[in-house]
Design an enzyme around this catalytic site. Sequence first.
Site, short mmCIF file in Angstrom:
data_model
loop_
_atom_site.label_atom_id
_atom_site.label_comp_id
_atom_site.label_asym_id
_atom_site.label_seq_id
_atom_site.Cartn_x
_atom_site.Cartn_y
_atom_site.Cartn_z
N HIS A 1 1.33 3.94 1.91
CA HIS A 1 1.85 4.68 3.07
C HIS A 1 3.37 4.82 3.01
CE1 HIS A 1 -1.93 3.98 5.78
NE2 HIS A 1 -2.07 5.00 4.96
N ASP B 1 5.66 4.80 5.16
CA ASP B 1 6.50 3.85 5.92
C ASP B 1 6.52 2.46 5.26
OD1 ASP B 1 3.77 3.58 6.77
OD2 ASP B 1 4.44 2.48 8.54
N HIS B 2 5.95 2.35 4.05
CA HIS B 2 6.04 1.11 3.27
C HIS B 2 6.67 1.33 1.89
CE1 HIS B 2 3.60 -1.47 6.03
NE2 HIS B 2 3.36 -0.26 6.50
N HIS C 1 -7.49 -0.85 5.49
CA HIS C 1 -6.48 0.08 6.04
C HIS C 1 -6.26 1.21 5.04
CE1 HIS C 1 -2.85 1.31 8.16
NE2 HIS C 1 -2.15 1.19 7.04
N ASP D 1 -0.25 -3.88 6.17
CA ASP D 1 -0.93 -3.41 7.38
C ASP D 1 -2.39 -3.85 7.41
OD1 ASP D 1 1.45 -2.21 8.02
OD2 ASP D 1 0.74 -0.15 7.77
N HIS E 1 4.43 -4.52 10.81
CA HIS E 1 4.83 -3.88 12.07
C HIS E 1 4.91 -4.89 13.20
CE1 HIS E 1 4.33 0.39 10.81
NE2 HIS E 1 3.38 -0.10 10.01
N HIS F 1 0.85 -1.20 0.00
CA HIS F 1 0.00 0.00 0.00
C HIS F 1 0.88 1.23 0.00
CE1 HIS F 1 0.77 -0.56 4.29
NE2 HIS F 1 0.22 0.60 4.58
ZN LIG Z 1 -0.07 1.58 6.56
#
Ligand SMILES: [Zn+2]
Length: 243
Positions: A58, A60-61, A114, A133, A171, A56
């Site tokens: 985001h 942080d990915h 998400h 996530d 995570h 996805h």
């Molecule tokens: Zn995420």
Amino acid sequence: MPLEVVRISALTDNYVWLLHEPDSGETVVVDPAEAAPALAAAEQRGWRISQVWNTHWHPDHTGGNAAVKAATGATITGPAAEAARIPTLDLHVREGDTTRIGGLEANIIDTPGHTAGHIAFHLPSAAAVFVGDTLFAMGCGRLFEGTSADMHASMRKLAALPDDTLVYCGHEYTLANARFAAATRPDDPAIAARLSRVEAQRAAGEATVPTTIGIERATNLFLRADDADELGALRAAKDRFTG
Ligand SMILES: [Zn+2]
């Protein structure tokens, strides 16, 4: 061994996954939060990264996409529905599509909830699924862009995978999830036992991921939820839970 998987810690509590298929020598990095630790882990092993897979959009990915590509020329595959938000994407995939690492096929599963276009990569022959996530050990992702009905449908798809499927999520959230589960279902012995195990693992500085679909089917309240309303109520309670 059909697939080697290396867990790389990144940012605060992200896991980046480095996949290596020995027959072809091909190496894939899944959800590079940042590039440096993934490049270092590959170099240490003499592996050359040729692909990035994103679950996805985001940051942080995907934050390491550009730097991994600059360093290696990797091809970046990710969700078609989020292509506008991941400018580094080369290949856009959705449910029904497949991608490969060497001789191993990865089926794309749409798992919205998400984010609206979130996908998972399922490799049946390696008994592995990379879920970003969507599904966490004893938990599920926050509903930023989807409804509880979206997430419940995504959970049903993942729950239908074989019990021995290894679940690689994005995570290390397991301890907080286990405490929430134990507080919510204080009489559930499987949850109590897993909380004790997770507490010991985290006290020893160990990772609790990957998990398996079977373990999650037994102890993950979100995966066990009968319907969207139950999942939505759990998610709202978890959002408020302070442990
Ligand atoms: Zn995420």
